[in-house]
Structure formats: C-alpha cells, structure tokens
Design a protein around this motif. Structure first.
Motif, PDB file in Angstrom:
ATOM      1  N   HIS A 126       0.939  -1.140  -0.067  1.00 16.61           N
ATOM      2  CA  HIS A 126       0.075  -0.057   0.172  1.00 16.61           C
ATOM      3  C   HIS A 126       0.871   0.997  -0.037  1.00 16.61           C
ATOM      4  O   HIS A 126       0.608   2.180  -1.006  1.00 16.61           O
ATOM      5  CB  HIS A 126      -0.810  -0.109   1.254  1.00 16.61           C
ATOM      6  CG  HIS A 126      -1.647   1.163   1.520  1.00 16.61           C
ATOM      7  ND1 HIS A 126      -2.830   1.621   0.909  1.00 16.61           N
ATOM      8  CD2 HIS A 126      -1.470   2.440   2.276  1.00 16.61           C
ATOM      9  CE1 HIS A 126      -3.280   2.651   1.150  1.00 16.61           C
ATOM     10  NE2 HIS A 126      -2.629   3.179   2.022  1.00 16.61           N
ATOM     11  N   PHE A 127       1.969   1.171   0.920  1.00 20.05           N
ATOM     12  CA  PHE A 127       2.934   2.549   0.959  1.00 20.05           C
ATOM     13  C   PHE A 127       3.648   2.477  -0.148  1.00 20.05           C
ATOM     14  O   PHE A 127       3.686   3.497  -1.092  1.00 20.05           O
ATOM     15  CB  PHE A 127       3.992   2.345   1.950  1.00 20.05           C
ATOM     16  CG  PHE A 127       3.137   2.341   3.480  1.00 20.05           C
ATOM     17  CD1 PHE A 127       2.032   3.173   3.548  1.00 20.05           C
ATOM     18  CD2 PHE A 127       3.404   1.620   4.401  1.00 20.05           C
ATOM     19  CE1 PHE A 127       1.278   3.197   4.845  1.00 20.05           C
ATOM     20  CE2 PHE A 127       2.937   1.835   5.754  1.00 20.05           C
ATOM     21  CZ  PHE A 127       1.726   2.529   5.815  1.00 20.05           C
ATOM     22  N   LEU A 128       4.013   1.237  -0.823  1.00 23.30           N
ATOM     23  CA  LEU A 128       5.183   1.343  -2.083  1.00 23.30           C
ATOM     24  C   LEU A 128       4.387   1.717  -3.191  1.00 23.30           C
ATOM     25  O   LEU A 128       5.058   2.471  -4.333  1.00 23.30           O
ATOM     26  CB  LEU A 128       5.721   0.141  -1.997  1.00 23.30           C
ATOM     27  CG  LEU A 128       6.907  -0.355  -1.267  1.00 23.30           C
ATOM     28  CD1 LEU A 128       7.051  -2.011  -1.404  1.00 23.30           C
ATOM     29  CD2 LEU A 128       7.902   0.510  -1.281  1.00 23.30           C
ATOM     30  N   ARG A 129       3.231   1.732  -3.407  1.00 27.85           N
ATOM     31  CA  ARG A 129       2.320   1.961  -4.311  1.00 27.85           C
ATOM     32  C   ARG A 129       2.009   3.589  -4.276  1.00 27.85           C
ATOM     33  O   ARG A 129       1.343   4.126  -5.202  1.00 27.85           O
ATOM     34  CB  ARG A 129       1.061   1.162  -4.599  1.00 27.85           C
ATOM     35  CG  ARG A 129       1.367  -0.199  -5.166  1.00 27.85           C
ATOM     36  CD  ARG A 129       0.149  -0.990  -4.955  1.00 27.85           C
ATOM     37  NE  ARG A 129       0.237  -2.120  -5.503  1.00 27.85           N
ATOM     38  CZ  ARG A 129      -0.579  -3.296  -5.387  1.00 27.85           C
ATOM     39  NH1 ARG A 129      -2.087  -3.047  -4.580  1.00 27.85           N
ATOM     40  NH2 ARG A 129      -0.652  -4.348  -5.775  1.00 27.85           N
ATOM     41  N   GLY A 130       2.420   4.151  -3.281  1.00 28.33           N
ATOM     42  CA  GLY A 130       1.980   5.572  -3.286  1.00 28.33           C
ATOM     43  C   GLY A 130       0.764   5.866  -2.647  1.00 28.33           C
ATOM     44  O   GLY A 130       0.181   6.946  -3.087  1.00 28.33           O
ATOM     45  N   GLU A 131      -0.066   4.947  -1.974  1.00 25.90           N
ATOM     46  CA  GLU A 131      -1.432   5.106  -1.749  1.00 25.90           C
ATOM     47  C   GLU A 131      -1.677   5.787  -0.613  1.00 25.90           C
ATOM     48  O   GLU A 131      -2.917   6.050  -0.477  1.00 25.90           O
ATOM     49  CB  GLU A 131      -2.145   3.664  -1.853  1.00 25.90           C
ATOM     50  CG  GLU A 131      -2.164   2.926  -3.248  1.00 25.90           C
ATOM     51  CD  GLU A 131      -2.667   1.545  -3.351  1.00 25.90           C
ATOM     52  OE1 GLU A 131      -2.899   1.200  -2.214  1.00 25.90           O
ATOM     53  OE2 GLU A 131      -2.521   1.137  -4.208  1.00 25.90           O
ATOM     54  N   ASP A 132      -0.597   6.111   0.565  1.00 23.05           N
ATOM     55  CA  ASP A 132      -0.749   6.918   1.276  1.00 23.05           C
ATOM     56  C   ASP A 132      -0.005   8.218   1.245  1.00 23.05           C
ATOM     57  O   ASP A 132       1.232   7.961   1.089  1.00 23.05           O
ATOM     58  CB  ASP A 132      -0.124   5.986   2.472  1.00 23.05           C
ATOM     59  CG  ASP A 132      -0.539   6.645   3.770  1.00 23.05           C
ATOM     60  OD1 ASP A 132      -1.182   6.440   4.800  1.00 23.05           O
ATOM     61  OD2 ASP A 132       0.284   7.687   4.163  1.00 23.05           O
ATOM     62  N   LYS A 133      -0.806   9.154   1.063  1.00 17.32           N
ATOM     63  CA  LYS A 133      -0.161  10.695   0.977  1.00 17.32           C
ATOM     64  C   LYS A 133       0.882  11.109   1.958  1.00 17.32           C
ATOM     65  O   LYS A 133       1.728  11.802   1.498  1.00 17.32           O
ATOM     66  CB  LYS A 133      -1.412  11.518   0.620  1.00 17.32           C
ATOM     67  CG  LYS A 133      -2.352  11.409  -0.588  1.00 17.32           C
ATOM     68  CD  LYS A 133      -3.274  12.443  -0.718  1.00 17.32           C
ATOM     69  CE  LYS A 133      -4.066  12.197  -2.073  1.00 17.32           C
ATOM     70  NZ  LYS A 133      -5.130  13.128  -2.062  1.00 17.32           N
ATOM     71  N   MET A 134       0.694  10.568   3.265  1.00 20.91           N
ATOM     72  CA  MET A 134       1.417  11.163   4.398  1.00 20.91           C
ATOM     73  C   MET A 134       2.759  10.203   4.172  1.00 20.91           C
ATOM     74  O   MET A 134       3.940  10.893   4.395  1.00 20.91           O
ATOM     75  CB  MET A 134       0.978  10.903   5.550  1.00 20.91           C
ATOM     76  CG  MET A 134      -0.094  11.735   5.979  1.00 20.91           C
ATOM     77  SD  MET A 134      -0.743  11.597   7.580  1.00 20.91           S
ATOM     78  CE  MET A 134       0.672  12.155   8.570  1.00 20.91           C
ATOM     79  N   ILE A 135       2.764   9.183   4.008  1.00 23.23           N
ATOM     80  CA  ILE A 135       4.001   8.221   4.237  1.00 23.23           C
ATOM     81  C   ILE A 135       4.762   7.938   2.669  1.00 23.23           C
ATOM     82  O   ILE A 135       6.039   8.351   2.482  1.00 23.23           O
ATOM     83  CB  ILE A 135       3.887   6.745   4.487  1.00 23.23           C
ATOM     84  CG1 ILE A 135       3.292   7.170   6.221  1.00 23.23           C
ATOM     85  CG2 ILE A 135       5.061   5.996   4.231  1.00 23.23           C
ATOM     86  CD1 ILE A 135       2.922   5.702   6.798  1.00 23.23           C
ATOM     87  N   GLY A 136       3.853   8.178   1.729  1.00 26.91           N
ATOM     88  CA  GLY A 136       4.366   7.909   0.373  1.00 26.91           C
ATOM     89  C   GLY A 136       5.106   6.726   0.134  1.00 26.91           C
ATOM     90  O   GLY A 136       4.774   5.733   0.718  1.00 26.91           O
ATOM     91  N   HIS A 137       5.726   6.774  -1.188  1.00 24.06           N
ATOM     92  CA  HIS A 137       6.432   5.322  -1.385  1.00 24.06           C
ATOM     93  C   HIS A 137       8.030   5.641  -1.236  1.00 24.06           C
ATOM     94  O   HIS A 137       8.627   4.133  -1.322  1.00 24.06           O
ATOM     95  CB  HIS A 137       6.319   5.077  -2.839  1.00 24.06           C
ATOM     96  CG  HIS A 137       7.051   6.237  -3.968  1.00 24.06           C
ATOM     97  ND1 HIS A 137       6.521   7.537  -4.140  1.00 24.06           N
ATOM     98  CD2 HIS A 137       8.073   6.074  -4.402  1.00 24.06           C
ATOM     99  CE1 HIS A 137       7.424   7.907  -4.869  1.00 24.06           C
ATOM    100  NE2 HIS A 137       8.483   7.071  -5.145  1.00 24.06           N
TER     101      HIS A 137
END
Length: 200
Positions: A93-104
């Motif tokens: 989920h993170f690596l795909r850039g789907e979380d705007k705060m954490i990013g990829h």
C-alpha cells in the motif's frame, strides 16, 4: 524528506518500544536519511496472534506510550482503515504511493529479531519485503552484523544499537495477575488495563 515506520502488535506497547524510537531520534539517523517523521503503526490484527486486544485500545495505549517523545513521532491508525491481512499488504500500500503522508519512499524501523525472521523467510513474502525496503535495524549486538553483511540486503540497511529488550508477553502475564505494569509501560496504560480489566 521521507518518513519512517515502526510496526507492531503493541499488545501492549512498553518502554522497550519507546526506547527504540528514542534511540532512532538520538542516533542522528533521521538527519542522515532525510527522515522528518516516524509513524508508529499498530497492527489491526496480527495474523499470527489471534488473541490480540481490540485495535482501538492498543492504539490508545500507543498514544500514551509515545506521548511527549517528539512532535515528529505520530501514532498512525492506517491499519484500521485498510485492514491488511499481512504486513506485505500494508507495505505494498505504501510502496504504491497510496498513502499521501508516508508516500512510497520510506525507512522501515525494525528489530534484529524481525529482520532475521525475514532473512529466514518466516513472514509472508519475506524476500519481497527485504528486496523492496530500506531498514533501520535495532540490533542487540549479536549476529545481526554478520547476517546483514552476508545477505543481499546490506545496501539498504543502517544499524542502531537496541537499548533494551522487553516482551509484551511478560506484561500481559503480570496484568493477568493484577500486578502493576507501569514500570514497563506508563501510569496511563497501567490505569487503563486495571480499569477495563484487560488481559484477564
């Protein structure tokens, strides 16, 4: 700037977890790696620990445990939203850039024990997790240096001495017996456990 993540069941969180984050904050690694925030992420449900306490109680305890540490340390409820089955799903989920705060682009703060479990392929899609992440390893000074050196993942790791080893299992056993667990957690967590008769 990038973010760092610190994952766990936190059942309950304890001073060992807090001291791990203190070690990262005091190591100079945040500036070196360009990290501006650390996200503490309790698991919604660890697939290997079916008896975990309710997520929101563990989330609240994490808020207590990491309170006042730094404005750059955040307790994140992302798993309550996406409810991943495995850590692999959250990381993807993170690596795909789907979380705007954490990013990829992020660093994964991980203990020596967990890193060695990944090397031994004990997690779901362990090898993919190792290949796709950068780690800050909290190590006990035992075999982690050799394990990292002779693995294929040395390039993506930085090592920080782990300050203390405490296990949540011991704290749960103490709580079950009605003992004061504030010495390993904090007063707020001890009060919550006693008032709501958690782990009984």
């Amino acid at each position: 700037m990038s973010r760092a993540i610190f994952l766990g069941s936190f059942n309950p969180p304890h001073i060992g977890h807090r001291k791990c984050i203190e070690a990262v904050l005091n190591s100079g690694m945040m500036d070196f790696c360009g990290i501006d925030h650390i996200h503490i992420i309790p698991a919604y449900q660890n697939p290997n620990k079916s008896e975990s306490l309710d997520f929101w109680k563990r989330y609240q305890m994490c808020r207590y445990m990491f309170s006042g540490l730094s404005e750059n340390v955040l307790v994140d409820d992302i798993e309550a939203t996406i409810r991943p089955k495995y850590t692999y799903d959250l990381i993807t989920h993170f690596l795909r850039g789907e979380d705007k705060m954490i990013g990829h682009k992020f660093w994964w703060i991980i203990t020596e024990e967990t890193f060695l479990e990944l090397l031994d392929d004990k997690w779901f899609k362990s090898k993919e997790l190792l290949r796709s992440n950068k780690f800050l390893i909290l190590f006990d000074g035992n075999d982690i240096c050799e394990a990292v050196r002779y693995s294929n993942y040395y390039y993506g790791t930085l090592k920080i001495q782990k300050p203390v080893t405490i296990h949540s299992t011991k704290i749960r056993e103490m709580a079950k017996s009605g003992e004061d667990v504030s010495v390993y957690t904090c007063k707020e967590i001890d009060n919550l456990i006693k008032e709501e008769k958690l782990y009984r």
